[in-house]
Design an enzyme around this catalytic site. Structure first.
Site, PDB file in Angstrom:
ATOM      1  N   GLY A  84      11.892  32.721   0.317  1.00 54.05           N
ATOM      2  CA  GLY A  84      11.591  33.308  -0.981  1.00 54.05           C
ATOM      3  C   GLY A  84      12.006  32.466  -2.172  1.00 54.05           C
ATOM      4  O   GLY A  84      12.759  31.500  -2.051  1.00 54.05           O
ATOM      5  N   GLU A 129      15.406  35.640   7.550  1.00 59.76           N
ATOM      6  CA  GLU A 129      16.340  34.731   8.217  1.00 59.76           C
ATOM      7  C   GLU A 129      17.468  34.320   7.272  1.00 59.76           C
ATOM      8  O   GLU A 129      17.260  34.128   6.080  1.00 59.76           O
ATOM      9  CB  GLU A 129      15.590  33.510   8.728  1.00 59.76           C
ATOM     10  N   SER A 183      18.467  28.120  -5.977  1.00 63.73           N
ATOM     11  CA  SER A 183      17.444  27.079  -5.975  1.00 63.73           C
ATOM     12  C   SER A 183      16.113  27.668  -6.429  1.00 63.73           C
ATOM     13  O   SER A 183      15.703  28.721  -5.941  1.00 63.73           O
ATOM     14  CB  SER A 183      17.302  26.520  -4.555  1.00 63.73           C
ATOM     15  N   CYS A 201      16.200  23.218   6.696  1.00 61.29           N
ATOM     16  CA  CYS A 201      15.526  23.446   5.420  1.00 61.29           C
ATOM     17  C   CYS A 201      14.005  23.434   5.589  1.00 61.29           C
ATOM     18  O   CYS A 201      13.441  22.533   6.207  1.00 61.29           O
ATOM     19  CB  CYS A 201      15.944  22.325   4.487  1.00 61.29           C
ATOM     20  N   CYS A 209       4.397  26.305  -1.076  1.00 56.32           N
ATOM     21  CA  CYS A 209       4.639  24.857  -1.060  1.00 56.32           C
ATOM     22  C   CYS A 209       4.130  24.326   0.287  1.00 56.32           C
ATOM     23  O   CYS A 209       4.385  24.923   1.334  1.00 56.32           O
ATOM     24  CB  CYS A 209       6.127  24.560  -1.218  1.00 56.32           C
ATOM     25  N   CYS A 230       6.413  23.691   3.526  1.00 53.47           N
ATOM     26  CA  CYS A 230       7.408  24.708   3.861  1.00 53.47           C
ATOM     27  C   CYS A 230       6.801  25.775   4.770  1.00 53.47           C
ATOM     28  O   CYS A 230       5.757  26.358   4.452  1.00 53.47           O
ATOM     29  CB  CYS A 230       7.921  25.334   2.567  1.00 53.47           C
ATOM     30  N   CYS A 242       7.192  34.161   1.043  1.00 55.28           N
ATOM     31  CA  CYS A 242       7.214  33.516  -0.278  1.00 55.28           C
ATOM     32  C   CYS A 242       5.786  33.308  -0.730  1.00 55.28           C
ATOM     33  O   CYS A 242       4.925  32.929   0.059  1.00 55.28           O
ATOM     34  CB  CYS A 242       7.953  32.186  -0.221  1.00 55.28           C
ATOM     35  N   CYS A 287      23.115  30.288   3.937  1.00 55.23           N
ATOM     36  CA  CYS A 287      21.820  30.150   3.265  1.00 55.23           C
ATOM     37  C   CYS A 287      21.128  31.515   3.336  1.00 55.23           C
ATOM     38  O   CYS A 287      20.817  31.993   4.425  1.00 55.23           O
ATOM     39  CB  CYS A 287      21.009  29.062   3.976  1.00 55.23           C
TER      40      CYS A 287
HETATM   41  S1  SF4 Z   1      10.528  29.212   0.170  1.00 55.02           S
HETATM   42 FE1  SF4 Z   1      10.882  27.612  -1.411  1.00 55.02          FE
HETATM   43  S2  SF4 Z   1       9.933  25.737  -0.578  1.00 55.02           S
HETATM   44 FE2  SF4 Z   1       9.156  27.497   0.626  1.00 55.02          FE
HETATM   45  S3  SF4 Z   1       7.192  28.064  -0.353  1.00 55.02           S
HETATM   46 FE3  SF4 Z   1       8.816  29.320  -1.281  1.00 55.02          FE
HETATM   47  S4  SF4 Z   1       9.492  28.168  -3.093  1.00 55.02           S
HETATM   48 FE4  SF4 Z   1       8.336  26.742  -1.807  1.00 55.02          FE
END
Ligand code: SF4
Length: 357
Positions: A161, A92, A193, A334, A116, A119, A112, A105
């Site tokens: 990611g 995305e 980031s 986000c 977290c 997320c 990922c 973005c």
């Molecule tokens: S995309 Fe960013 S916030 Fe989401 S799990 Fe991965 S590092 Fe964590």
């Protein structure tokens, strides 16, 4: 003859190397590079300026394919979520129009591994890294989709990611974005980031792009709980890397992202702990209202709690903003990006060597 070379994988130095290997002059590489990235995004024949023999050779051995666009959704506030097909998986990309800029973005991985807890991408698990071509194509194609005269002005690596776990591809894509013959984006308008992949931060600092750190907790106890990467790179290690990042970069500062989770990290005590943690750093804190997604254990902090948290930080001398939530009616805000991840591994401790940086 097989078209084995995807030209979208090459930053300008790599493109010059490729042309040299073909026995061609370096300026031809710059010509093609500009056609691919800088000139009209609608241009379909990037080889039109080249001598016929070279055109024929490149047409036979190279390609610059678009990512197939699986779908696009526009939210009531104008935010547009693009879903690209990358070999069966879906990633995305989000276009965020504002009055004075248009931010993109981008995703750097399919899924990922960092898991977290707040997320949705992290819940999907990890499939694979994106190539430079797949990353830069998100920008190339977003520009093509905008109305004539409009271009992406800012890029944030805050999609799916962890960019610093795919650093080679991300660095090449960044070079193309800020190259004056590429997208010519001012480096300070390109933000990477990280959740805190400390060993990779020094290499990222070789480019003058902006750094954001997904912090989300002011103590190891709390960060261990909501961001498993903290067990590998705890806060003292991360903060030391942040201090090194701004050392000798007189204009650099770091944005710390902090998602506001009701009753978890939004207390006055947390705000005070954050002030202590950030002492001596040129930085800004960006408070992010939590965007709810299915099956999350968390709730968004009430606006009064966010305002109180911001006020404590500001009184403590920490510049603080509250991010405006955009696109959450289409799950484009986000932490809400999910894509579609086929073969995946879940989180840290999976069999894939995800924290190799
Ligand atoms: S995309 Fe960013 S916030 Fe989401 S799990 Fe991965 S590092 Fe964590």
């Amino acid at each position: 003859m097989a078209k084995s070379h995807n030209l979208l994988n090459y930053d300008r130095v790599a493109m010059a190397d490729f042309f040299e290997q073909q026995g061609e002059k370096a300026y031809r590489a710059t010509q093609v590079f500009r056609r691919l990235h800088h000139d009209s995004p609608q241009s379909t024949d990037i080889f039109c300026d080249l001598p016929t023999a070279l055109r024929t050779k490149l047409a036979q051995t190279t390609s610059y394919p678009n990512l197939p666009l699986a779908s696009d959704h526009v939210a009531t506030d104008g935010v547009c979520k693009l879903l690209f097909d990358v070999g069966g998986d879906r990633i995305e990309t989000v276009i965020i129009p504002e009055s004075n800029r248009t931010t993109l973005c981008v995703s750097s991985q399919v899924g990922c591994a960092l898991a977290c807890r707040f997320c949705l991408t992290g819940k999907q698990g990890f499939s694979r890294n994106l190539s430079t071509a797949e990353i830069i194509s998100q920008l190339r194609q977003a520009n093509r989709l905008l109305p004539p005269g409009k271009k992406i002005t800012n890029v944030v690596f805050m999609g799916m990611g962890e960019p610093l776990l795919n650093l080679d591809a991300v660095l090449s894509a960044l070079k193309i974005m800020i190259d004056t013959h590429g997208y010519a984006l001012p480096p300070r308008r390109v933000t990477v980031s990280t959740a805190g992949v400390v060993p990779a931060m020094a290499r990222l600092a070789t480019l003058p792009v902006a750094l954001a750190v997904s912090l989300h907790a002011p103590t190891d106890t709390l960060r261990d709980e909501i961001m498993p990467i903290n067990r590998k790179y705890p806060l003292d290690t991360l903060m030391a890397a942040c201090h090194r990042h701004i050392l000798n970069r007189s204009r650099a500062f770091i944005t710390f992202e902090y998602v506001m989770l009701d009753g978890v990290n939004d207390s006055v005590a947390c705000a005070r702990a954050l002030i202590r943690l950030l002492h001596g750093l040129r930085c800004k804190v960006n408070l992010i209202p939590f965007n709810i997604f299915p099956d999350t254990p968390y709730q968004p902090s009430p606006y009064e709690a966010i305002d109180r948290f911001r006020d404590v930080l500001m009184r403590g001398g920490v510049m603080t903003t509250v991010r405006k939530t955009r696109g959450n009616d289409i799950l484009a805000a986000c932490g809400q990006l999910a894509g579609s991840v086929q073969a995946r591994t879940m989180g840290l401790g999976s069999e894939k060597p995800l924290l190799r940086a």
